[in-house]
Design a protein around this motif. Sequence first.
Motif, mmCIF file in Angstrom:
data_model
loop_
_atom_site.group_PDB
_atom_site.id
_atom_site.type_symbol
_atom_site.label_atom_id
_atom_site.label_comp_id
_atom_site.label_asym_id
_atom_site.label_seq_id
_atom_site.Cartn_x
_atom_site.Cartn_y
_atom_site.Cartn_z
ATOM 1 N N LYS A 176 0.848 -1.056 0.004
ATOM 2 C CA LYS A 176 -0.173 0.070 0.181
ATOM 3 C C LYS A 176 1.260 1.601 0.244
ATOM 4 O O LYS A 176 1.625 1.608 0.630
ATOM 5 C CB LYS A 176 -1.372 0.018 1.546
ATOM 6 N N LYS A 177 1.289 2.323 -0.812
ATOM 7 C CA LYS A 177 1.311 3.406 -0.872
ATOM 8 C C LYS A 177 0.054 4.889 -1.446
ATOM 9 O O LYS A 177 -0.448 4.974 -2.084
ATOM 10 C CB LYS A 177 2.493 3.024 -2.561
ATOM 11 N N ARG A 178 0.910 5.363 -0.423
ATOM 12 C CA ARG A 178 -0.420 6.347 -0.152
ATOM 13 C C ARG A 178 -1.657 6.287 -0.546
ATOM 14 O O ARG A 178 -3.148 6.869 -0.803
ATOM 15 C CB ARG A 178 0.099 7.619 -1.143
ATOM 16 N N GLU A 181 -2.774 0.255 -4.028
ATOM 17 C CA GLU A 181 -2.260 -1.064 -4.109
ATOM 18 C C GLU A 181 -1.490 -0.712 -4.810
ATOM 19 O O GLU A 181 -2.281 -0.573 -6.123
ATOM 20 C CB GLU A 181 -3.201 -2.464 -3.539
ATOM 21 N N GLN A 182 -0.248 -1.375 -5.220
ATOM 22 C CA GLN A 182 0.728 -1.652 -5.961
ATOM 23 C C GLN A 182 1.557 -3.331 -6.042
ATOM 24 O O GLN A 182 1.835 -3.051 -4.887
ATOM 25 C CB GLN A 182 1.488 -0.298 -6.230
ATOM 26 N N ARG A 184 4.619 -4.597 -6.557
ATOM 27 C CA ARG A 184 6.543 -4.045 -6.307
ATOM 28 C C ARG A 184 7.296 -5.173 -6.305
ATOM 29 O O ARG A 184 6.479 -6.398 -5.569
ATOM 30 C CB ARG A 184 6.596 -3.875 -4.738
ATOM 31 N N GLU A 223 9.449 2.689 -6.843
ATOM 32 C CA GLU A 223 7.622 2.444 -6.492
ATOM 33 C C GLU A 223 7.829 1.229 -7.096
ATOM 34 O O GLU A 223 7.037 0.471 -6.107
ATOM 35 C CB GLU A 223 6.454 3.233 -6.454
#
Length: 283
Positions: A176-178, A181-182, A184, A223
Motif C-alpha cells: 500500500k502506497k498513499r 495498492e500496487q 512491487r 515504486e
Amino acid sequence: MVGEGLEDYSRFETEREEMKIPKKEPPAILTLPTERDKASDKLSDYVIFLYGREKIGKSQFANQFPDAFFMKCEEGTKAMDVYARSVRTWQQYLGYLSLLEKTTRFGTVVHDTLDYLYNFCEAYTCEKLAIAHPGDEAFSKGWDFLKQQFRSAINRITASRRGTIFISHDDERTIKKRGEEQDRTQPSCKKGAMQVVGALADINAYAYYRPDGSRWIRIVGDESQYGGHRIAGHFVGIEEIPMGKNAKEAYDNFVAAFNTTEAKLPPKGGIAGEKKKIVVIKK
C-alpha cells in the motif's frame, strides 16, 4: 595500615581470578577527528544486497569477488569451486563469525541466502525465550529480541573490514502506497531481515531477465522495484549493468560500472574502460 590494604587488595585479586571475574577495562580515550575519512575506491569494501530470479547466477557472480567465503545457508553452490561452510543454525553462524573476527583470511563474506539465515535467528529466538513464535511474547519482547540478535551479528560482520554480500531471491508483493495498492518486486526474505540488511547495504541490486533472455543487474529502484545505492561518485549515469554470458563477464562489467565516475563518463552506449560496446541504461 598500608600493608593491610595491600594484603586485602591482593586477596581480592586472587578471589577475582578464582571466580573468573573479568577485570574492568580502562575507559577509552575519546578524541575528535582532525581529518575527514576518505571514501573507499574499492568495490570490495562495500556491502552488497543482491536479490533476483532463481538460478540467474547470483552466487556465481558473488564468487568472483576477491577471496570469497560462502556461508551456505542453503545448498546452492554444488556446481561451483568455492570456499564454503554449511550453516544450519544461528549458533553455527555466530561460531563462524567469531572465527572470521580472529583472522584476516577471506576478503569477501557471502551469505547465501539471507532468507534462511534470518529464519535460523528466528528459531534461536523462539528456543531461547521458550515460545513458538516471536509474536507470542508480550509487549513485542520476542520481536525486539530477534531484531537485537540479528542486527548485532550483522553489524559484527560488516565491521570486520571485509566485503560483504547478502543474497536473496525475488518476490512480487502487493504493497500500500498513499492508500493505494500496487505491485512491487523486492527481496523474498522476511521484512525484519530486509529492514536490517537493506539499511546497512551500500548497494541494493536486482538481478533479472529481460524479454530477450539477457541477464541484467539493476542498481536503482522505484515504486515498482526495490533497489538503490549510496556510493557518490561511482556508477555515474548508470542504472543497469549487463551480466553477459558468464560470471566473470558479469563481475567485470559491474566493476567497470562502479569505476565510472564523473571524470570517466562512459561513451554513448558503453561502460568506461571497456573497448567493446556494452549497452547500459542511462538516466
